[in-house]
Design a protein around this motif. Structure first.
Motif, PDB file in Angstrom:
ATOM      1  N   LEU A  96       2.537  -8.683  -6.787  1.00 50.57           N
ATOM      2  CA  LEU A  96       2.519  -7.942  -5.526  1.00 50.57           C
ATOM      3  C   LEU A  96       2.810  -6.473  -5.762  1.00 50.57           C
ATOM      4  CD1 LEU A  96       4.408 -10.483  -3.233  1.00 50.57           C
ATOM      5  CD2 LEU A  96       2.073  -9.679  -2.885  1.00 50.57           C
ATOM      6  N   LEU A  97       3.773  -6.195  -6.604  1.00 50.21           N
ATOM      7  CA  LEU A  97       4.126  -4.806  -6.881  1.00 50.21           C
ATOM      8  C   LEU A  97       2.968  -4.072  -7.550  1.00 50.21           C
ATOM      9  CD1 LEU A  97       6.474  -2.766  -6.694  1.00 50.21           C
ATOM     10  CD2 LEU A  97       7.176  -3.521  -8.976  1.00 50.21           C
ATOM     11  N   GLN A  98       2.298  -4.734  -8.492  1.00 51.14           N
ATOM     12  CA  GLN A  98       1.168  -4.104  -9.178  1.00 51.14           C
ATOM     13  C   GLN A  98      -0.027  -3.913  -8.252  1.00 51.14           C
ATOM     14  OE1 GLN A  98       0.442  -6.656 -12.550  1.00 51.14           O
ATOM     15  NE2 GLN A  98       2.331  -6.057 -13.604  1.00 51.14           N
ATOM     16  N   ALA A  99      -0.170  -4.787  -7.265  1.00 51.34           N
ATOM     17  CA  ALA A  99      -1.316  -4.684  -6.349  1.00 51.34           C
ATOM     18  C   ALA A  99      -1.101  -3.650  -5.260  1.00 51.34           C
ATOM     19  CB  ALA A  99      -1.584  -6.048  -5.703  1.00 51.34           C
ATOM     20  N   TRP A 100       0.124  -3.180  -5.086  1.00 46.46           N
ATOM     21  CA  TRP A 100       0.409  -2.248  -3.990  1.00 46.46           C
ATOM     22  C   TRP A 100      -0.213  -0.887  -4.294  1.00 46.46           C
ATOM     23  CZ3 TRP A 100       4.600  -4.834  -1.170  1.00 46.46           C
ATOM     24  CH2 TRP A 100       4.656  -4.415   0.162  1.00 46.46           C
ATOM     25  N   PRO A 101      -1.070  -0.386  -3.418  1.00 45.09           N
ATOM     26  CA  PRO A 101      -1.706   0.916  -3.692  1.00 45.09           C
ATOM     27  C   PRO A 101      -0.693   2.048  -3.613  1.00 45.09           C
ATOM     28  CG  PRO A 101      -2.284   0.137  -1.494  1.00 45.09           C
ATOM     29  CD  PRO A 101      -1.532  -0.980  -2.152  1.00 45.09           C
ATOM     30  N   HIS A 138      14.774  -6.848  -7.450  1.00 42.51           N
ATOM     31  CA  HIS A 138      13.409  -6.620  -7.942  1.00 42.51           C
ATOM     32  C   HIS A 138      12.817  -5.412  -7.217  1.00 42.51           C
ATOM     33  CE1 HIS A 138       9.197  -7.242  -9.001  1.00 42.51           C
ATOM     34  NE2 HIS A 138       9.584  -8.148  -9.885  1.00 42.51           N
ATOM     35  N   ALA A 139      12.074  -4.596  -7.948  1.00 41.51           N
ATOM     36  CA  ALA A 139      11.495  -3.373  -7.373  1.00 41.51           C
ATOM     37  C   ALA A 139      10.566  -3.666  -6.205  1.00 41.51           C
ATOM     38  CB  ALA A 139      10.750  -2.591  -8.455  1.00 41.51           C
ATOM     39  N   LEU A 140      10.038  -4.901  -6.123  1.00 44.36           N
ATOM     40  CA  LEU A 140       9.152  -5.253  -5.010  1.00 44.36           C
ATOM     41  C   LEU A 140       9.866  -5.114  -3.674  1.00 44.36           C
ATOM     42  CD1 LEU A 140       6.530  -6.497  -3.830  1.00 44.36           C
ATOM     43  CD2 LEU A 140       7.601  -8.735  -4.164  1.00 44.36           C
ATOM     44  N   LEU A 141      11.138  -5.497  -3.608  1.00 43.66           N
ATOM     45  CA  LEU A 141      11.869  -5.435  -2.347  1.00 43.66           C
ATOM     46  C   LEU A 141      12.050  -3.987  -1.905  1.00 43.66           C
ATOM     47  CD1 LEU A 141      14.558  -8.194  -2.984  1.00 43.66           C
ATOM     48  CD2 LEU A 141      12.363  -8.393  -1.803  1.00 43.66           C
ATOM     49  N   LEU A 142      12.217  -3.086  -2.852  1.00 48.01           N
ATOM     50  CA  LEU A 142      12.324  -1.668  -2.504  1.00 48.01           C
ATOM     51  C   LEU A 142      10.973  -1.134  -2.041  1.00 48.01           C
ATOM     52  CD1 LEU A 142      14.542  -0.462  -5.511  1.00 48.01           C
ATOM     53  CD2 LEU A 142      15.259  -1.364  -3.289  1.00 48.01           C
ATOM     54  N   ARG A 143       9.898  -1.572  -2.703  1.00 55.09           N
ATOM     55  CA  ARG A 143       8.562  -1.102  -2.319  1.00 55.09           C
ATOM     56  C   ARG A 143       8.194  -1.603  -0.930  1.00 55.09           C
ATOM     57  NH1 ARG A 143       5.280   1.245  -0.715  1.00 55.09           N
ATOM     58  NH2 ARG A 143       3.238   1.922  -1.507  1.00 55.09           N
ATOM     59  N   ALA A 144       8.570  -2.835  -0.624  1.00 55.15           N
ATOM     60  CA  ALA A 144       8.286  -3.366   0.712  1.00 55.15           C
ATOM     61  C   ALA A 144       9.045  -2.584   1.775  1.00 55.15           C
ATOM     62  CB  ALA A 144       8.652  -4.844   0.774  1.00 55.15           C
ATOM     63  N   GLY A 145      10.299  -2.220   1.480  1.00 54.04           N
ATOM     64  CA  GLY A 145      11.059  -1.402   2.425  1.00 54.04           C
ATOM     65  C   GLY A 145      10.434  -0.042   2.624  1.00 54.04           C
ATOM     66  N   ASP A 146       9.965   0.561   1.516  1.00 53.69           N
ATOM     67  CA  ASP A 146       9.266   1.847   1.631  1.00 53.69           C
ATOM     68  C   ASP A 146       8.050   1.717   2.547  1.00 53.69           C
ATOM     69  OD1 ASP A 146      11.043   3.021  -0.129  1.00 53.69           O
ATOM     70  OD2 ASP A 146       9.751   2.790  -1.875  1.00 53.69           O
ATOM     71  N   ILE A 204      -3.704 -13.471   1.881  1.00 52.79           N
ATOM     72  CA  ILE A 204      -3.258 -12.937   0.594  1.00 52.79           C
ATOM     73  C   ILE A 204      -4.344 -11.997   0.087  1.00 52.79           C
ATOM     74  CG2 ILE A 204      -2.558 -13.492  -1.767  1.00 52.79           C
ATOM     75  CD1 ILE A 204      -1.962 -16.361  -0.742  1.00 52.79           C
ATOM     76  N   PRO A 205      -4.049 -10.714  -0.143  1.00 56.82           N
ATOM     77  CA  PRO A 205      -5.062  -9.832  -0.728  1.00 56.82           C
ATOM     78  C   PRO A 205      -5.482 -10.353  -2.098  1.00 56.82           C
ATOM     79  CG  PRO A 205      -3.223  -8.556   0.170  1.00 56.82           C
ATOM     80  CD  PRO A 205      -2.795  -9.993   0.177  1.00 56.82           C
ATOM     81  N   ALA A 206      -6.777 -10.488  -2.312  1.00 58.01           N
ATOM     82  CA  ALA A 206      -7.270 -11.076  -3.557  1.00 58.01           C
ATOM     83  C   ALA A 206      -6.839 -10.288  -4.779  1.00 58.01           C
ATOM     84  CB  ALA A 206      -8.793 -11.183  -3.507  1.00 58.01           C
ATOM     85  N   THR A 207      -6.602  -8.985  -4.616  1.00 57.01           N
ATOM     86  CA  THR A 207      -6.200  -8.158  -5.751  1.00 57.01           C
ATOM     87  C   THR A 207      -4.870  -8.608  -6.347  1.00 57.01           C
ATOM     88  OG1 THR A 207      -5.356  -6.612  -4.079  1.00 57.01           O
ATOM     89  CG2 THR A 207      -7.455  -6.070  -5.108  1.00 57.01           C
ATOM     90  N   GLY A 223      -0.944  -7.298   4.587  1.00 54.15           N
ATOM     91  CA  GLY A 223      -0.884  -8.542   3.834  1.00 54.15           C
ATOM     92  C   GLY A 223       0.164  -8.514   2.748  1.00 54.15           C
ATOM     93  N   LEU A 224       0.301  -7.390   2.060  1.00 54.15           N
ATOM     94  CA  LEU A 224       1.303  -7.273   1.003  1.00 54.15           C
ATOM     95  C   LEU A 224       2.711  -7.387   1.577  1.00 54.15           C
ATOM     96  CD1 LEU A 224      -0.387  -4.384  -1.010  1.00 54.15           C
ATOM     97  CD2 LEU A 224      -0.157  -6.763  -1.753  1.00 54.15           C
ATOM     98  N   ARG A 225       2.935  -6.756   2.741  1.00 49.42           N
ATOM     99  CA  ARG A 225       4.265  -6.871   3.364  1.00 49.42           C
ATOM    100  C   ARG A 225       4.550  -8.313   3.778  1.00 49.42           C
ATOM    101  NH1 ARG A 225       2.842  -1.763   5.873  1.00 49.42           N
ATOM    102  NH2 ARG A 225       2.164  -2.862   7.746  1.00 49.42           N
TER     103      ARG A 225
END
Length: 733
Positions: free
Chosen positions: A389-394, A427-435, A308-311, A405-407
């Protein structure tokens, strides 16, 4: 041992690449008090020789009887497999017995593919220029060929399908797998069961962990006997004792009392690890008062415990949750305090060797935590974890950590929370993971991800919901990227049917979808249908947008490409020439889109029997791309290759030889020596050598190329058959 610099390296590493030996992936830190388990653990040094593959699994026979419930039985997974694998890997590395060490958390196919791509980049110094699947195939081929010593560790493999076609083999390498279920191990791989400590090992481990205060060892023998020698339980117990003023005797009293409370009515005692983690949790709350410890564990239980990324745990979403609804202190202090406390009591580890640091927590402990969470807490923690997770994604995603790790954490969250991420929509996280999967060129996992999103959205929101439509488009595009055009056609057609009901016939989105459908039909070799669709799109775009609009020019280019693929080169020439004139006027001759259109026109000229015009166009394309993109860009290399082909067709064999040699060298630099494009360019160059009478060079290049092609193509592939025939002919010349 032969030094790394003396070993043959067939990887095709680029000049200035990394120095050997090379590591890829973060090996978990070996515990400070780790000792070799000479009596109860397999001797990997003796068993895992070069060319061998073994799997470490829990020794179920050492566990409780059939009356034990499954949660208790699950604690058998924590037998120290990963620690033994990490210690073995580090031992080989420190003793300089490895040229390449690769550690991959095998929690998903995406994780394995990402790990192979990272290892290939580390071993060659070459940036990824194709899909992860393609790079993985090259890496596996390299492992099979290389004389460099290597070790690949696949940690905690759960699903054998994740490694279909991805098992590493090679005479110079070792493969070490850790897994819970022996059934996931392929036939032929040696399975080594691993159970608890014996009494001597358990006592030695416990006393070593308590070496800082020898007085705390009082009652160590009684505690070891009461706990049953479980490695995970001893780790947690010793951590709690070391973080307090109690002795082993005191801890045993607590342990026995808690075990009695947790014993079910049948009288079957729970495994020690099922008792020690609540004691560790209680001690952690003393070290970090408040709800931060409980809240952080709730979040960590929903993510991928392998990394898990600590961020993630210091984002505003996580900080607010850890502050129990109050104002979160700046800088993530609650998370740091909770992490420090949980690490002190042995419930997780924080490894600072990566940036950001990696948090690891036992998957077995995660399952126990989730089972103990009330429904309302799970709902809230799932939403917070997704937001974090979404906020930690660069915003600018780079290959490797922390994106991997985020994926993995997103996939774990999706798996354990069901449809909780769909409250109020996707949730927007699922779209970000697909991206991220698309960006990393994880084409197969991307298709699986978008299919899951589409299926769930269809069930919960309906086929006509904007999010379902959006996900359907992304799935169709992912199918195209994964070279599954037939599937792409199905999804684009479904999307088109849905949009036709909701949108007007001249809507921009409808025209765009129809264009993508036409492209997919051509890719699927359904030429008549594809061209009919593309001709309609061009007519609609000219009417709605105008003949000189950028989208209209793109539609005409797409139609021209369809004509060319369908064997109508004259029509392709006409379409490309009109588009090229308009692009040069509006965008300039060196615009990337203009260069792409000129490349298409050159291909059409060649196919239409206009070699003079083709040579002129290809020369311009090569010059423009060398100037704009550089010699190592794939578009430049492919343009050189095409110009060489047209020279060959026009009888300019010497000029063709020079360009083919440039292209082959370029493909090897950028794609590597095992990529299909590289091998095909080598085959063409060998044919040119033959025409020039360089029979020795042709034979040597052909033999090597055929040998490599046989590893990536079926044995009856037309190219292999042709090259074998050429080899036979050369042998008679």
């Amino acid at each position: 041992m032969t030094s790394a610099t003396q070993l043959k390296d067939p990887a095709g590493a680029v000049p200035g690449g990394p120095s050997w030996p090379v590591r890829s992936g973060a090996v978990p830190l070996v515990a400070d008090a780790y000792t070799d388990r000479l009596e109860t653990a397999p001797d990997l040094t003796a068993v895992l020789r070069p060319g061998a593959a073994v799997a470490l699994v829990p020794d179920r026979a050492a566990g409780p009887g059939p009356a034990a419930d499954e949660p208790a039985r699950d604690w058998l997974r924590s037998s120290g497999k990963t620690q033994l694998a990490a210690a073995f890997a580090e031992s080989l590395w420190q003793s300089r017995q490895l040229d390449l060490l690769v550690w991959i958390p095998a929690s998903s196919r995406a994780a394995v593919l990402s790990g192979y791509a990272a290892a290939m980049a580390a071993a060659t110094g070459r940036e990824q220029a194709s899909s992860c699947e393609s790079v993985a195939a090259q890496f596996l081929g390299w492992l099979g060929d290389t004389s460099r010593s290597w070790l690949v560790v696949l940690d905690d493999l759960a699903d054998p399908a994740d490694l279909d076609g991805l098992w590493p083999t090679g005479p110079a390498g070792r493969v070490l797998v850790t897994c819970v279920d022996p059934a996931v191990v392929p036939r032929g791989m040696q399975v080594l069961p691993m159970g608890s400590f014996n009494s001597r090992e358990a006592l030695s481990y416990l006393t070593e962990r308590l070496s800082a205060n020898r007085g705390q060892r009082l009652g160590a023998i009684d505690l070891v006997n009461a706990m049953g020698y479980e490695p995970a339980a001893l780790t947690q117990a010793s951590a709690v004792i070391a973080s307090s003023t109690m002795s082993c005797h005191n801890y045993r009293d607590y342990f026995v009392s808690w075990r009695e409370q947790l014993t079910d009515p049948s009288g079957v005692l729970p495994l020690a690890s099922a008792v020690t983690w609540p004691l560790s949790f209680e001690r952690a709350t003393q070290l970090a008062p408040g709800r931060s410890v409980q809240s952080l564990l709730a979040l960590a239980a929903l993510l991928d415990g392998h990394g898990i990324p600590a961020t993630v745990l210091t984002t505003p979403a996580a900080a607010g949750y850890l502050a129990s609804g109050g104002e979160a202190p700046a800088g993530g202090e609650p998370a740091r305090s909770a992490l420090a406390a949980l690490e002190r009591v042995g419930l997780l580890t924080v490894e600072p060797t990566t940036a950001p640091p990696t948090i690891r927590i036992s998957p077995v402990l995660q399952a126990a935590l989730r089972a103990a969470m009330p429904e309302g807490m799970l709902d809230q923690a799932a939403r917070v974890a997704a937001d974090a997770l979404l906020q930690a994604w660069p915003a600018a995603e780079l290959p490797g950590w922390p994106a991997t790790g985020l994926r993995s954490c997103t996939a774990a969250l999706r798996q354990v929370t069901g449809n909780r991420l769909w409250a109020g929509g996707c949730h927007a996280l699922l779209l970000r993971a697909g991206d991220s999967l698309d960006h990393a060129r994880l084409t197969g996992p991307a298709v699986d991800h978008w299919r899951d999103v589409v299926t769930t959205s269809d069930q919960l929101l309906g086929a006509g919901h904007p999010q379902t439509i959006q996900a359907g488009r992304r799935l169709a595009e992912a199918c195209l990227a994964a070279d599954r055009p037939d599937e792409a056609v199905t999804w684009f057609q479904r999307l088109l049917d849905t949009q036709a009901v909701k949108l007007g016939p001249d809507h921009q989105d409808l025209i765009g979808t129809r264009l993508q459908l036409g492209h997919a039909l051509v890719a699927a070799r359904q030429f008549d249908g594809g061209i009919a669709v593309l001709e309609r799109v061009l007519a609609e775009s000219e009417r709605v947008r105008g003949p000189e609009h950028a989208d209209t020019l793109g539609a005409r280019d797409e139609l021209a490409a369809g004509y060319l693929a369908a064997g109508r080169p004259a029509d392709a020439v006409t379409a490309y020439r009109r588009t090229l004139a308009e692009r040069e006027h509006a965008q300039g001759s060196r615009d990337p889109q203009t260069m792409t259109t000129r490349r298409g026109l050159a291909d059409a000229y060649l196919a239409n029997g206009q070699p003079k015009e083709a040579v002129s166009a290809y020369k311009r394309v090569v010059a423009d791309r060398e100037r704009a993109l550089g010699l190592d860009h794939l578009d430049t290399i492919r343009a050189q290759y095409s110009l060489g082909a047209v020279y060959l067709r026009t009888g300019k064999t010497v000029a063709a030889e020079r360009l083919y040699e440039q292209a082959r060298a370029g493909f090897e630099r950028v794609l590597g020596p095992r990529h299909p494009d590289t091998l095909r360019s080598r085959a063409e160059l060998a044919l040119v050598y033959r025409q020039l009478g360089r029979y020795g060079d042709a034979r040597a290049l052909l033999r090597d190329t055929v040998d490599r092609l046989q590893r990536i193509l079926p044995g009856n592939d037309p190219l292999i058959t042709e090259l074998r025939e050429v080899l036979a002919d050369i042998g008679n010349e």
